[in-house]
Design a protein around this motif. Structure first.
Motif, mmCIF file in Angstrom:
data_model
loop_
_atom_site.group_PDB
_atom_site.id
_atom_site.type_symbol
_atom_site.label_atom_id
_atom_site.label_comp_id
_atom_site.label_asym_id
_atom_site.label_seq_id
_atom_site.Cartn_x
_atom_site.Cartn_y
_atom_site.Cartn_z
ATOM 1 N N LYS A 94 -11.126 -3.515 3.193
ATOM 2 C CA LYS A 94 -11.802 -3.026 1.994
ATOM 3 C C LYS A 94 -10.802 -2.800 0.866
ATOM 4 C CE LYS A 94 -14.546 0.891 0.303
ATOM 5 N NZ LYS A 94 -15.153 2.202 0.676
ATOM 6 N N ALA A 95 -9.660 -2.209 1.193
ATOM 7 C CA ALA A 95 -8.628 -1.972 0.179
ATOM 8 C C ALA A 95 -8.088 -3.298 -0.364
ATOM 9 C CB ALA A 95 -7.491 -1.136 0.769
ATOM 10 N N LEU A 127 -10.520 -4.850 -2.832
ATOM 11 C CA LEU A 127 -10.533 -4.168 -4.130
ATOM 12 C C LEU A 127 -9.203 -4.261 -4.862
ATOM 13 C CD1 LEU A 127 -12.461 -0.932 -3.088
ATOM 14 C CD2 LEU A 127 -13.376 -2.949 -4.254
ATOM 15 N N LYS A 128 -8.181 -4.789 -4.195
ATOM 16 C CA LYS A 128 -6.843 -4.833 -4.790
ATOM 17 C C LYS A 128 -6.836 -5.667 -6.070
ATOM 18 C CE LYS A 128 -2.047 -6.124 -3.721
ATOM 19 N NZ LYS A 128 -1.790 -6.636 -5.063
ATOM 20 N N ASN A 144 -4.995 7.034 -0.830
ATOM 21 C CA ASN A 144 -6.273 7.049 -1.535
ATOM 22 C C ASN A 144 -7.467 6.822 -0.620
ATOM 23 O OD1 ASN A 144 -5.733 4.419 -0.927
ATOM 24 N ND2 ASN A 144 -6.234 3.593 -2.958
ATOM 25 N N MET A 145 -7.276 6.944 0.696
ATOM 26 C CA MET A 145 -8.394 6.771 1.622
ATOM 27 C C MET A 145 -9.411 7.897 1.429
ATOM 28 S SD MET A 145 -8.382 6.668 5.806
ATOM 29 C CE MET A 145 -8.004 4.943 5.969
ATOM 30 N N PRO A 179 -3.326 5.060 3.951
ATOM 31 C CA PRO A 179 -3.149 5.060 2.506
ATOM 32 C C PRO A 179 -3.540 6.416 1.915
ATOM 33 C CG PRO A 179 -4.351 3.104 3.222
ATOM 34 C CD PRO A 179 -4.262 4.028 4.403
ATOM 35 N N TYR A 184 -10.837 -0.650 6.935
ATOM 36 C CA TYR A 184 -10.465 0.014 5.685
ATOM 37 C C TYR A 184 -9.422 -0.807 4.932
ATOM 38 C CZ TYR A 184 -8.974 3.084 2.111
ATOM 39 O OH TYR A 184 -8.682 3.577 0.871
ATOM 40 N N ARG A 185 -8.477 -1.350 5.664
ATOM 41 C CA ARG A 185 -7.463 -2.166 4.993
ATOM 42 C C ARG A 185 -8.090 -3.414 4.358
ATOM 43 N NH1 ARG A 185 -2.770 -1.352 9.590
ATOM 44 N NH2 ARG A 185 -1.886 0.554 8.693
ATOM 45 N N GLU A 235 0.828 -1.198 0.000
ATOM 46 C CA GLU A 235 0.000 0.000 0.000
ATOM 47 C C GLU A 235 0.868 1.254 0.000
ATOM 48 O OE1 GLU A 235 -2.220 -0.480 3.517
ATOM 49 O OE2 GLU A 235 -3.793 -1.683 2.601
#
Length: 467
Positions: free
Chosen positions: A62-63, A66-67, A18-19, A16, A59-60, A2
């Motif tokens: 979720k990221a 979507l990765k 892009n949060m 991150p 959030y991590r 990230e």
């Protein structure tokens, strides 16, 4: 890994870049409250620290879900470089999981594993993709929701690439049920889902049903893109042409072919760097020319696809193997059997080693080789002195390793491989011994399965005569 920005307040975990702003503001507010209560170690702030850490972990997760950094790589720099890049990605994931700890229980590791599967699929490393998905399965099941949606999407794609289209279709129906969104809420997701459903149905020969899902795909595309792009033109054009040709509606066929032609123009304009996909569109367009025996148009586009795939994915890719076979089909349709043989040899070499090898596909290629060898025999001095021994040997080992080297179809395959060697015996003294060994194997297999019906008995009598 990230991308990370500098912490906005002391003690705040690195965030991150892009949060979303609202998530960042929530974390900053929680951290400010923690500081006002005496910091991380104060008893009064313990619950707030736990809440903050849960938000960060969510959030991590979720990221991670979507990765798709690795999935989105094009992998078109040639076979050797593509292989090196996949190895680098494997090493990056292993190192990241070691540093993060927690195995696949942690979202960041699970998301990375699913992203690796995307890279495997693009490189047709289907055994590895299947293994990773199976390993992820229990952890995905515990999470459910959109994690299950992504997992089902991946595994249904692997099944499609393995030629297991009915299984893929069932998984896609499950995917539709698991989606927490409606078509109006998530048109982009439903565009992809309906496209994949249509592909699976088309592969099963259910063209009329596929047409229904392509129409739904077009509506979703219009909803979120405002119009149809090159991908939509390609899919709709291919199906429209196939549907019309089947029904003898040639005016509609040529309209469908024109859509495929337009999709190629649109793709070259909008995505000039995506050479692999351009090759796929060229191949579809060539097929539209071949079925109406416009051989010049077919050769132009087949050659373009062949050259692009040779350059981008290399001779061992299933994409290249399929393209070599299509190039052979063109020459066979033209009666150029001598010219078809080198392309068939390339196709067989890929089929022999691929992860999704199966007897039916192998039998089709070997049968085409036998037919072309027979028709080339009358052209004195022109038949190429090719050896398919390495590919035939690899094919037998691959099928046996997967438990597929048995049954009536396998007996027929052994008979056809024996015929290939018989033709090659004209320039290879060892080929006759190989032909005899396979002829014996064909009889052995067919005797074991002769009770399966008259067809098996007919093949057995033929093979016994050959022996």
């Amino acid at each position: 890994p990230e991308a990370a920005g500098a912490p906005a307040l002391p003690g705040l975990p690195s965030l991150p870049d892009n949060m979303p702003e609202e998530d960042r503001e929530l974390l900053l507010a929680l951290q400010a409250a923690v500081e006002s209560l005496g910091g991380e170690d104060a008893e009064a702030s313990r619950q707030l620290v736990e809440a903050r850490d849960r938000v960060v972990e969510a959030y991590r997760d979720k990221a991670a879900l979507l990765k798709r950094d690795w999935t989105d790589e094009m992998f078109q720099d040639g076979e050797d470089i593509n292989e090196e890049r996949v190895a680098q990605i494997e090493e990056m994931l292993a190192r990241g999981m070691g540093e993060a700890g927690g195995g696949l229980e942690r979202g960041v590791n699970l998301g990375g594993a699913l992203d690796l599967v995307g890279a495997y699929m693009k490189n047709y490393k289907l055994d590895k993709a299947d293994t990773v998905l199976a390993r992820c399965g229990p952890f995905i099941s515990r999470r459910g929701g959109v994690w299950m949606v992504k997992w089902l999407n991946h595994i249904s794609t692997v099944r499609m690439k393995q030629g297991r289209h009915l299984e893929a279709l069932e998984m896609l129906y499950d995917l539709e049920l698991y989606s927490p969104y409606s078509a109006e809420e998530a048109p982009e997701f439903f565009e992809t889902l309906n496209r994949n459903l249509a592909w699976a149905l088309k592969a099963l020969g259910r063209i009329d049903e596929a047409l229904v899902y392509f129409e739904r795909m077009a509506r979703s595309s219009m909803a979120h893109k405002g119009g149809l792009d090159w991908f939509d033109f390609w899919d709709i054009g291919k199906l429209a042409a196939a549907h019309a040709f089947r029904d003898g509606n040639m005016a509609a066929f040529f309209r469908g072919r024109a859509m495929v032609e337009e999709s190629l123009r649109m793709h070259e304009e909008s995505e000039p760097g995506d050479l692999v996909m351009r090759a796929k569109v060229c191949d579809s367009l060539a097929e539209c020319y071949l079925v109406v025996e416009d051989f010049d148009g077919a050769e132009k586009h087949y050659q373009a696809a062949y050259d692009l795939l040779l350059k981008t994915v290399g001779r061992n890719s299933p994409l290249f193997g399929k393209q070599a076979r299509h190039s052979a089909n063109l020459r066979i349709a033209q009666g150029r059997h001598v010219d078809a043989l080198p392309f068939l040899a390339e196709s067989l070499a890929v089929e022999a080693a691929r992860d999704a090898v199966n007897v039916a596909d192998a039998l089709e290629i070997v049968d085409l080789i036998v037919q072309s060898q027979q028709r080339s025999a009358s052209v004195e001095g022109e038949a190429p002195k090719l050896s398919n021994h390495a590919a035939l040997k690899a094919l037998q080992h691959n099928l046996a390793a997967r438990g597929l080297f048995s049954g009536k179809e396998c007996g027929v395959l052994c008979h056809k491989m024996s015929l290939v060697y018989m033709h090659e015996a004209q320039h290879d003294p060892k080929a006759l011994r190989r032909a005899r060994r396979l002829a014996k194997e064909s009889v052995r297999q067919l005797r074991r399965h002769a009770v399966e019906g008259e067809d098996a008995g007919s093949w057995l009598r033929m093979c016994e005569m050959h022996l």
